[in-house]
Each structure stands twice: as C-alpha cells, then as structure tokens.
Design a protein around this motif. Structure first.
Motif: not given
Length: 308
Positions: A171-179
């Motif tokens: 879930v943290d990777e998913r957020a970082r991808l958008g960022n």
C-alpha cells in the motif's frame, strides 16, 4: 440497472457532498482496499489468510491498450502518444486494488509497512463473490476499461501494476507511485466484502492526517472535489445507489487508516464499487456490461475534475 440519459450534464463547478444522493433521486432504477471500515465484514476484512478464487464471469474483459505500468518490480514502459483530446497533458494513475495471486504470497503481503498513522499489512487478498469471482480480477478489468476511456480523451494513464508481479504492490508503494508521477488524479479501484443486504458504492476520501511520513493537508480538499464528482457521475452512469451502510447514503466516506491515502501527496480517492457478498450487487459486479458503465462513471468523474 438502467442508465437514465435524461439527466442534465453535471456542471464543472465542484459538486456538493450529497451530490450522489441527489443524482440518485432523479434515476428511475436507482437502488455497493486495504481493508474495510468499522463494522464491515467479509473475507477481505482481516488481512490475507484466505484465498478467493480468481474464476472470472462469462463476460470477458477488453484487450488492454498499450500503456505505462509504474511498478517497482519492473521498469515502466512508455505509452504510445495518446490521442489529442480534452485531457491532453494530464496524468492519471489507476490503482487496481489487490493482486490475483496475493493469496500465494501470504508472508510477503502480511509484512507490516508504515502508513503514517501506524503500521498495517503490505496488502491483502481482497474479497470475492460467493461464486468465486475475485475482487482482484474485478479491479483489473475495470482498470483496463477505465484506462481505455481516459486515453481516448488524451490523458496519459499509468497503472500501478498489470499482472507484471506475483504479489502487491504494498500500500505504501502504491501511494509513492502516484507521487512519483506527479499525477493530476489517482483512483484506487475496489469492491467491498460486507454482509448480505449491504448494497451500493462509496468513494473513500482522505482524512486530514499528519504524522510519520503522512501529511494530507494539501490533498484533502482537491481529493474531496475529485471524489464527489466521481460519486455523482457513477450514479448517473451505473444507476447504482450510494451505499446503504457506509457514508450516510451520500456515497462518500472519510478515512485515516488507509496508507494509500495517508501517504499520497497528489489528489487521490478509493472507490468501493459494490458489495461482492450481496447477491444483487454481485450480479452487477460480475456483468461485463455493468463494469463498462462503472468504468464510464469513474472516467466521467475524473474528466469533470480535471477540466475544472
């Protein structure tokens, strides 16, 4: 459920909180992530210890169009130039919830990651219908349909993954991808696993969170605008009602326990498209025709938000 073409176009100014419920009143046939909210049930509710079947319904998903996949386990490939359109120059990240083979990698997805307000599982298996149609298959199908609709309007569309890795992303990777992509909008696609009788969709908005690596202060308002537009236009496209068990029938819910929202620095929402454990909602979610309407409603909401 029938799409009522008689509804007037949605204005480009921000919709109000109860837009989904108001639009629902005008429909003749209006009637359902990382983990569910308080009081929700279902196989996706307590981590990743069960393995929902990935059996697909009879309707097949469309062949994916070329795009970029922003995955930490594989280098992103450049998408061909999108057609010129009203969303030219805009970047949208589409996040299909879960992964069809997460259940084969329980050790990896049960690993705890920082979500800003605490720690949580890397990912979960998601839920499924009683007939065995997995949430992860549903989310990928809708993501492919959504990608095609947005690219037709000129947007660059990036998927967080597309069967290019055996589990996750976390879930943290998913957020970082958008960022990392400086996305103009991010939408994470899900379906709920709640009790029979709980029906309808809801859009999850980020709460005001500041702690650890999380600070949503700059995205709370634009995310609310994005989510409200998606909720209203999802009603119009699908004929589905806002959830009768989350969000006070507004179709909107605010949460601070989702790392995918807490760690985002760009406007982002989740959408729970329906309840896979309710037979009536499951009949919609397993219909290819309805999934196309769902993708259209999400696309219309994103387009309305990006056009301002």
């Amino acid at each position: 459920m029938r799409h009522d073409e008689s509804l007037p176009p949605v204005p480009r100014r921000p919709l109000r909180l109860a837009a989904a419920a108001l639009l629902c009143l005008g429909l003749a046939g209006c009637g359902g992530g990382e983990g569910p909210g308080p009081g929700l049930a279902g196989p996706g509710a307590t981590g990743a210890t069960t393995a929902p079947s990935s059996a697909s319904p009879a309707a097949s998903s469309p062949k994916p169009t070329p795009t970029r996949t922003a995955s930490p386990s594989a280098s992103a490939s450049r998408t061909p130039d999108a057609p010129t359109g009203p969303l030219s120059g805009k970047t949208v990240v589409v996040d299909p919830g879960h992964n069809p083979t997460n259940h084969l990698h329980t050790a990896e997805i049960n690993r705890q990651v920082d979500i800003g307000t605490g720690r949580k599982e890397c990912d979960t298996t998601g839920t499924s219908t009683n007939g065995g149609y997995a949430e992860a298959e549903f989310t990928l199908d809708v993501a492919h349909r959504l990608r095609k609709l947005l690219r037709a309007q000129g947007a660059e569309v990036i998927l967080t993954y597309d069967r290019d890795r055996p589990w996750g992303p976390c879930v943290d990777e998913r957020a970082r991808l958008g960022n990392r992509e400086h996305a103009d909008a991010v939408v994470s696609i899900h379906a709920d696993g709640s009790a029979v009788g709980n029906r309808g969709f809801h859009v999850i908005l980020p709460a005001a969170v500041r702690g650890g690596g999380a600070d949503t202060s700059k995205i709370v308002e634009p995310s609310r605008d994005l989510g409200t537009r998606i909720a209203g236009l999802f009603v119009r496209s699908t004929g589905s009602s806002p959830s009768n068990y989350v969000g006070g029938k507004t179709g909107l819910d605010v949460r601070k326990d989702l790392g995918g929202l807490n760690l985002s620095t760009v406007p982002k929402v989740f959408i729970e498209c329906g309840n896979m454990r309710d037979p009536k909602d499951a009949a919609l979610l397993t219909s290819g025709g309805w999934r196309q309407k769902a993708a259209q409603g999400i696309a219309d909401g994103i387009s309305s938000y990006l056009k301002g």
